[in-house]
Each structure stands twice: as C-alpha cells, then as structure tokens.
Design a protein around this motif. Structure first.
Motif, mmCIF file in Angstrom:
data_model
loop_
_atom_site.group_PDB
_atom_site.id
_atom_site.type_symbol
_atom_site.label_atom_id
_atom_site.label_comp_id
_atom_site.label_asym_id
_atom_site.label_seq_id
_atom_site.Cartn_x
_atom_site.Cartn_y
_atom_site.Cartn_z
ATOM 1 N N TRP A 133 0.897 -0.982 -0.248
ATOM 2 C CA TRP A 133 0.059 -0.040 0.036
ATOM 3 C C TRP A 133 0.731 1.369 0.047
ATOM 4 C CZ3 TRP A 133 -4.342 2.110 -1.390
ATOM 5 C CH2 TRP A 133 -4.297 3.728 -0.364
ATOM 6 N N GLN B 55 -4.216 -2.347 -3.092
ATOM 7 C CA GLN B 55 -4.878 -2.398 -1.662
ATOM 8 C C GLN B 55 -4.761 -4.039 -1.962
ATOM 9 O OE1 GLN B 55 -7.601 -0.459 -3.286
ATOM 10 N NE2 GLN B 55 -8.116 1.161 -1.720
ATOM 11 N N SER B 56 -5.045 -4.634 -0.234
ATOM 12 C CA SER B 56 -5.375 -6.399 0.346
ATOM 13 C C SER B 56 -7.077 -6.097 0.292
ATOM 14 C CB SER B 56 -3.867 -6.213 0.601
ATOM 15 O OG SER B 56 -2.760 -6.131 0.482
ATOM 16 N N LYS C 128 -13.303 -2.205 7.188
ATOM 17 C CA LYS C 128 -11.666 -1.679 5.919
ATOM 18 C C LYS C 128 -10.491 -1.380 6.958
ATOM 19 C CE LYS C 128 -14.936 0.068 2.752
ATOM 20 N NZ LYS C 128 -16.418 0.953 2.594
ATOM 21 N N TYR D 35 -7.958 1.334 7.292
ATOM 22 C CA TYR D 35 -7.096 2.561 7.201
ATOM 23 C C TYR D 35 -5.551 3.248 7.384
ATOM 24 C CZ TYR D 35 -11.394 3.530 5.760
ATOM 25 O OH TYR D 35 -13.088 3.512 5.143
ATOM 26 N N GLU E 173 -8.340 6.734 1.802
ATOM 27 C CA GLU E 173 -8.947 5.562 1.057
ATOM 28 C C GLU E 173 -8.259 4.576 2.443
ATOM 29 O OE1 GLU E 173 -8.266 5.236 -3.383
ATOM 30 O OE2 GLU E 173 -6.338 6.530 -2.752
ATOM 31 N N PHE F 128 -6.574 0.930 3.051
ATOM 32 C CA PHE F 128 -5.700 0.024 2.544
ATOM 33 C C PHE F 128 -5.695 -1.503 2.100
ATOM 34 C CE2 PHE F 128 -4.300 0.223 6.930
ATOM 35 C CZ PHE F 128 -3.601 -1.162 6.927
ATOM 36 N N CYS F 129 -7.043 -2.039 3.065
ATOM 37 C CA CYS F 129 -7.084 -3.525 3.681
ATOM 38 C C CYS F 129 -8.828 -3.750 3.756
ATOM 39 C CB CYS F 129 -6.399 -3.727 4.060
ATOM 40 S SG CYS F 129 -6.860 -5.929 4.320
ATOM 41 N N TYR G 86 -12.829 -4.664 -7.216
ATOM 42 C CA TYR G 86 -12.000 -4.389 -5.948
ATOM 43 C C TYR G 86 -10.967 -4.115 -7.146
ATOM 44 C CZ TYR G 86 -14.811 -5.465 -2.125
ATOM 45 O OH TYR G 86 -16.199 -4.846 -1.355
ATOM 46 N N ARG H 155 -7.845 -3.330 -7.546
ATOM 47 C CA ARG H 155 -6.440 -2.345 -6.458
ATOM 48 C C ARG H 155 -6.053 -3.634 -6.071
ATOM 49 N NH1 ARG H 155 -6.997 3.727 -4.802
ATOM 50 N NH2 ARG H 155 -5.295 3.185 -4.029
ATOM 51 N N VAL H 156 -6.954 -4.220 -5.373
ATOM 52 C CA VAL H 156 -6.270 -5.161 -4.567
ATOM 53 C C VAL H 156 -6.069 -6.729 -5.509
ATOM 54 C CG1 VAL H 156 -7.235 -7.677 -3.299
ATOM 55 C CG2 VAL H 156 -8.174 -5.307 -3.009
#
Length: 192
Positions: free
Chosen positions: A44, A50-51, A96, A98, A114, A116-117, A133, A135-136
C-alpha cells in the motif's frame, strides 16, 4: 529497505516460487500472519496496492479483533518507520483498515481517505458479489484450516469470494495461513 523488527516467519522463500496460491502452515505465533500483513502495508505505502483479508466468519475480524489485527505493526514502530512518521497506527472501521495517526492538537485519530485493506467473510459471500476491487493485489485467508467444522461447500464459497475480488486479473497473490493441520480439509481435496 525497511526490515521487520520481529525475527519470525519471513515471506522471502515462499515468494521466490512466484506462485499465485501460497499455503503457509506453522506453529501458533510464529509470525505467519504478521509477515503477510506487513506485506499488505508495504504494498500500500510503496505502490498504492490494496489488499483483502478473508476469514470464515465475520466475527473473526469485527470489533476488537479487527482493531487489533495490525496492533503489532503499530506497537513495534513498523508503520511509523515505513511511512517516515506520517502514520503510526491502523484504524479499523466497517470492514476496512486505514493508516492512522493521533493528532494531539485535535485530540483525535486522523485516518487516510482510502482503505488499504478490505475484510471478507466466507459466510457473507452473497453480500459482496457485486462490488469491484481492482486495486487489490494481495489476499490473505487466515485460519483456512480448522479443527471445528467447515461451511457447506466451503471451497466453492472461497473460490466465489476470490472471483469477486480478482475478476479477470492475473496480478493477485493469495496467502492461505493456518496452524492446525487437518488432512480432511476440503482445501487439500480440491487443490490436490
């Protein structure tokens, strides 16, 4: 490159294999989850990737469990070191995670805009199907083996959750971690 302050499990050897699915089984508290979550934070911060964090039941990451998931990374200073002091902890809110930091002047926790997970529960798979999703790029399924019982058709449910997250991409690395060995687990039967 920052080094983890913990001297436990590291992902280096398993990542050398360049596999999409990575199964990590080991004793309790040897750093399996810590290492994967550290990767989440690094990806991230360094690349904006993202995860996703998967558990069997929503209760496994809600409330205090969700709030404590990244506590070791905060307590040992890893997050502060990684971000050059810009952030020093993680805030869990509504499924989520952050990056966060306490603002002493305002006396409140400031978080990134945003997450990150994202959290996913196999038991809630039907509720997540329509969301995207893109960006995961890293997924962790923590405690994928159990001594208790598995959900009906659990492997199919797991594949559906992955399909929701990944869609038609091929840039996602999946980590499946456990400390219980159960040779009758549906994952071994289905994955060979």
């Amino acid at each position: 490159m920052l080094k983890s302050k913990m001297k436990f499990y590291r992902l280096d050897a398993i990542l050398e294999k360049k596999c999409q699915y990575n199964i990590i089984i080991g004793e309790r508290s040897n750093g399996k989850s810590y290492a994967v979550l550290e990767r989440f934070l690094r990806k991230w911060w360094e690349n904006g990737e993202q995860s996703a964090y998967i558990r069997r039941w929503k209760e496994d990451y809600r409330g205090k469990r969700g709030s404590q998931l990244f506590a070791a990374h905060s307590d040992n200073g890893f997050i502060s070191e990684l971000t050059d002091g810009e952030w020093d902890s993680v805030k869990y809110y509504s499924g989520k995670w952050y990056l966060a930091k306490r603002d002493e002047e305002l006396d409140r926790l400031i978080t990134q805009d945003e997450p990150f997970c994202f959290a996913f529960a196999l038991s809630d798979m039907e509720h997540d199907k329509s969301t995207s999703y893109p960006r995961v790029t890293n997924i962790a399924f923590d405690e994928f083996l159990t001594r208790q019982y598995y959900l009906p058709d659990e492997f199919v449910v797991f594949m559906n959750v992955l399909s929701t997250i990944i869609r038609h991409r091929d840039n996602v690395t999946i980590f499946m971690m456990a400390n219980t060995v159960n040779k009758y687990a549906p994952y071994f039967k289905e994955m060979g």
